[in-house]
Design a protein around this motif. Structure first.
Motif, short mmCIF file in Angstrom:
data_model
loop_
_atom_site.label_atom_id
_atom_site.label_comp_id
_atom_site.label_asym_id
_atom_site.label_seq_id
_atom_site.Cartn_x
_atom_site.Cartn_y
_atom_site.Cartn_z
N GLY A 17 -5.51 -3.19 2.67
CA GLY A 17 -4.48 -2.54 3.47
C GLY A 17 -4.99 -1.56 4.51
N GLU A 18 -6.29 -1.62 4.78
CA GLU A 18 -6.87 -0.79 5.86
C GLU A 18 -6.47 0.69 5.81
OE1 GLU A 18 -7.61 -2.11 9.92
OE2 GLU A 18 -6.83 -4.09 9.40
N LYS A 19 -6.66 1.31 4.66
CA LYS A 19 -6.41 2.75 4.56
C LYS A 19 -7.30 3.47 5.59
CE LYS A 19 -7.40 4.91 0.72
NZ LYS A 19 -7.54 5.20 -0.71
N VAL A 20 -8.52 2.97 5.72
CA VAL A 20 -9.39 3.38 6.83
C VAL A 20 -9.34 2.22 7.81
CG1 VAL A 20 -11.75 3.97 7.50
CG2 VAL A 20 -10.92 4.55 5.20
N PRO A 21 -8.99 2.48 9.10
CA PRO A 21 -8.87 1.36 10.04
C PRO A 21 -10.20 0.61 10.20
CG PRO A 21 -8.08 3.43 11.01
CD PRO A 21 -8.69 3.77 9.70
N ASN A 22 -10.12 -0.70 10.36
CA ASN A 22 -11.32 -1.51 10.51
C ASN A 22 -12.18 -1.08 11.71
OD1 ASN A 22 -11.50 -3.12 8.29
ND2 ASN A 22 -10.63 -4.96 9.24
N GLU A 23 -11.52 -0.66 12.80
CA GLU A 23 -12.30 -0.23 13.98
C GLU A 23 -13.21 0.93 13.62
OE1 GLU A 23 -8.29 0.05 15.28
OE2 GLU A 23 -8.99 -1.56 13.98
N LEU A 24 -12.68 1.84 12.78
CA LEU A 24 -13.47 3.01 12.41
C LEU A 24 -14.69 2.57 11.58
CD1 LEU A 24 -13.82 6.05 12.39
CD2 LEU A 24 -12.35 6.16 10.39
N ILE A 25 -14.47 1.60 10.69
CA ILE A 25 -15.59 1.12 9.87
C ILE A 25 -16.67 0.48 10.75
CG2 ILE A 25 -16.28 -0.51 8.06
CD1 ILE A 25 -13.77 0.10 6.59
N VAL A 26 -16.21 -0.28 11.76
CA VAL A 26 -17.18 -0.91 12.68
C VAL A 26 -18.02 0.17 13.35
CG1 VAL A 26 -17.45 -2.22 14.83
CG2 VAL A 26 -15.77 -2.94 13.11
N GLU A 27 -17.35 1.25 13.77
CA GLU A 27 -18.07 2.33 14.43
C GLU A 27 -19.04 3.02 13.46
OE1 GLU A 27 -15.91 4.49 17.17
OE2 GLU A 27 -16.99 6.38 16.87
N MET A 28 -18.56 3.26 12.23
CA MET A 28 -19.43 3.88 11.24
C MET A 28 -20.65 3.00 10.96
SD MET A 28 -16.65 5.26 8.45
CE MET A 28 -17.65 6.33 7.42
N TYR A 29 -20.40 1.70 10.89
CA TYR A 29 -21.47 0.74 10.62
C TYR A 29 -22.56 0.84 11.69
CZ TYR A 29 -23.49 -3.80 9.25
OH TYR A 29 -24.31 -4.81 8.83
N ARG A 30 -22.12 0.96 12.94
CA ARG A 30 -23.07 1.03 14.06
C ARG A 30 -23.89 2.31 14.02
NH1 ARG A 30 -19.16 -0.92 17.92
NH2 ARG A 30 -19.27 -3.20 17.90
N LYS A 31 -23.20 3.43 13.71
CA LYS A 31 -23.88 4.73 13.80
C LYS A 31 -24.54 5.14 12.50
CE LYS A 31 -20.74 6.82 17.16
NZ LYS A 31 -19.57 7.72 17.16
N PHE A 32 -24.42 4.29 11.50
CA PHE A 32 -24.81 4.73 10.15
C PHE A 32 -26.25 5.20 10.06
CE2 PHE A 32 -25.15 3.50 5.43
CZ PHE A 32 -24.83 4.79 5.06
N ASP A 33 -26.38 6.38 9.50
CA ASP A 33 -27.68 6.99 9.26
C ASP A 33 -28.14 6.49 7.88
OD1 ASP A 33 -29.74 8.67 9.62
OD2 ASP A 33 -28.59 10.52 9.44
N GLU A 34 -28.73 5.31 7.86
CA GLU A 34 -29.08 4.68 6.57
C GLU A 34 -29.99 5.59 5.74
OE1 GLU A 34 -30.49 0.77 6.09
OE2 GLU A 34 -29.12 -0.09 7.56
N PRO A 35 -29.71 5.70 4.46
CA PRO A 35 -30.54 6.57 3.63
C PRO A 35 -32.00 6.12 3.64
CG PRO A 35 -29.08 5.23 2.26
CD PRO A 35 -28.66 5.03 3.67
N GLY A 36 -32.89 7.07 3.80
CA GLY A 36 -34.32 6.76 3.74
C GLY A 36 -34.94 6.42 5.07
#
Ligand code: ADP
Ligand code: MG
Length: 257
Positions: free
Chosen positions: A117-136
């Motif tokens: 049900g997209e509690k967090v909008p998909n567009e936001l997840i796409v953006e987070m995915y791109r900017k993600f500061d991967e651990p390590g």
């Protein structure tokens, strides 16, 4: 111990946390899952200005729990500053920590998120995915002990092994997977059997109500001892006998008549 989950929304953190919690419990490890949603959901609505309280309250819950339990942090922990805060809580308490990074292909995450049900909008997840500061990636202190692809089958025995003794046995083939399934089943049997023995024991030895706690603690100790053993096959009758003997030998230390 502090187990820090890291991963985007809908990657499967809460699902993983519940299962990990159960598996640890089956091995006699008292643990609790805590995430900021616990506090966030106490508010009738979400506002940005609530977030600093939410963060601090969550840290306090974690810090208090860490005194007596393993704590699994079920949060995105998207920024490495959050990871650092959590690690510092563990260090102040003199507790060990593990970072578990959960990932999956973006399409899988978006699909799961949509279904939910997209509690967090998909567009936001796409953006987070791109900017993600991967651990390590940036700092060595931030390096995950375990990286899990939640779009594949998760080998919980390997996860538990790595958490408990940093061993890195991998299940590479069908045979190993079969053995791991067997170990899961074995732990479930041990859980059931030792529980039955406790029930029977309390009745047959007329254990006082106030001493039941002691018997339950002893059960945990017994499970802990079993953890280091190779548990390919168990002889259920032998296990029952061993456990009863263990209770008989140890209960007098704790129960004073
Ligand atoms: P998170 O806590 O990271 O937001 P959840 O654990 O709530 O994610 O899972 C999001 C959705 O994905 C849920 O509908 C859940 O059933 C599904 N899901 C989680 N883990 C898996 C998995 N390993 N395989 C298939 N579906 C999963
Ligand atoms: Mg969740």
């Amino acid at each position: 111990m502090l187990i820090i989950l890291v991963g985007l929304p809908s990657v499967g953190k809460s699902t993983f946390a519940r299962r990990l919690s159960k598996e640890l419990y089956l091995r006699g490890v008292d643990n609790v899952v805590i995430g900021s949603d616990v506090i966030r959901e106490c508010f009738p609505v979400w506002k940005r200005e609530y977030e600093s309280y939410i963060r601090e309250a969550t840290y306090q819950l974690i810090d208090r729990a860490l005194r007596e339990f393993y704590v699994i942090v079920d949060d995105t922990n998207y920024y490495n500053s959050k990871r650092r805060d959590l690690i510092n809580i563990a260090k102040r308490r003199n507790k060990d920590y593990r970072i578990i990074y959960l990932k999956a292909p973006l399409e899988v995450i978006l699909e799961r998120n949509k279904r939910r049900g997209e509690k967090v909008p998909n567009e936001l997840i796409v953006e987070m995915y791109r900017k993600f500061d991967e651990p390590g990636k940036r700092y060595t202190w931030d390096k995950p002990e375990i990286v899990i692809d939640t779009s594949k089958e998760i080998d919980f025995n390997r996860v538990i092994d790595t958490i408990l003794n940093r061993s890195t046995r991998k299940s590479r083939n069908e045979k190993d997977r079969g053995e791991n399934d067997l170990r899961s089943k074995t732990w479930n049997r041990i859980d059931k059997i030792t529980r039955e023995v406790v029930g029977e024991y309390i009745r047959s030895r007329s254990i006082d109500k106030k001493d039941i706690k002691v018997i339950l603690e002893l059960r945990k100790k017994f499970l802990k001892n079993l953890r280091s053993k190779d548990l390919e096959e168990i002889d259920e009758e032998e296990l029952k006998k061993d456990f009863k003997r263990f209770l008989d030998n140890n209960k007098t230390i704790y129960i004073k008549k």
